[in-house]
Design a protein around this motif. Structure first.
Motif: not given
Length: 91
Positions: A27, A29, A32-34, A36
């Motif tokens: 993961k 970051t 503001f988003g994660d 994969y």
């Protein structure tokens, strides 16, 4: 083979081995988003960007403009380049 070629081949082989050993998804970051992403994809992208930056930084610079050389070649036959108006202004 030159020593430079041997070093480049060795680094390429080692980089390939490291990339192939890290294929699991992790993961990341980003802002503001994660997200994969596979370590392989991320490390390959970083390697490509680093290579491009290395090429850009390591390339030879262009020859600088030499005004003295240009002036010497332009007026080498005529040592007196002042116009009559320039002579009147100086006097």
């Amino acid at each position: 083979m030159s020593i430079k070629t041997i070093i480049v081949i060795t680094i390429t082989v080692l980089l390939t081995i490291v990339l192939m050993q890290n294929t699991q998804a992790v993961k990341f970051t980003i802002l503001f988003g994660d997200v994969y992403i596979s370590k392989l994809v991320m490390m390959t992208g970083v390697s490509v960007v680093a290579f491009i930056l290395g090429v850009l930084v390591g390339r030879p610079k262009k020859e600088k403009y030499n005004i003295g050389k240009y002036h010497d070649e332009l007026h080498k036959d005529d040592p007196d380049t002042l116009s009559d108006e320039d002579r009147d202004y100086i006097s």
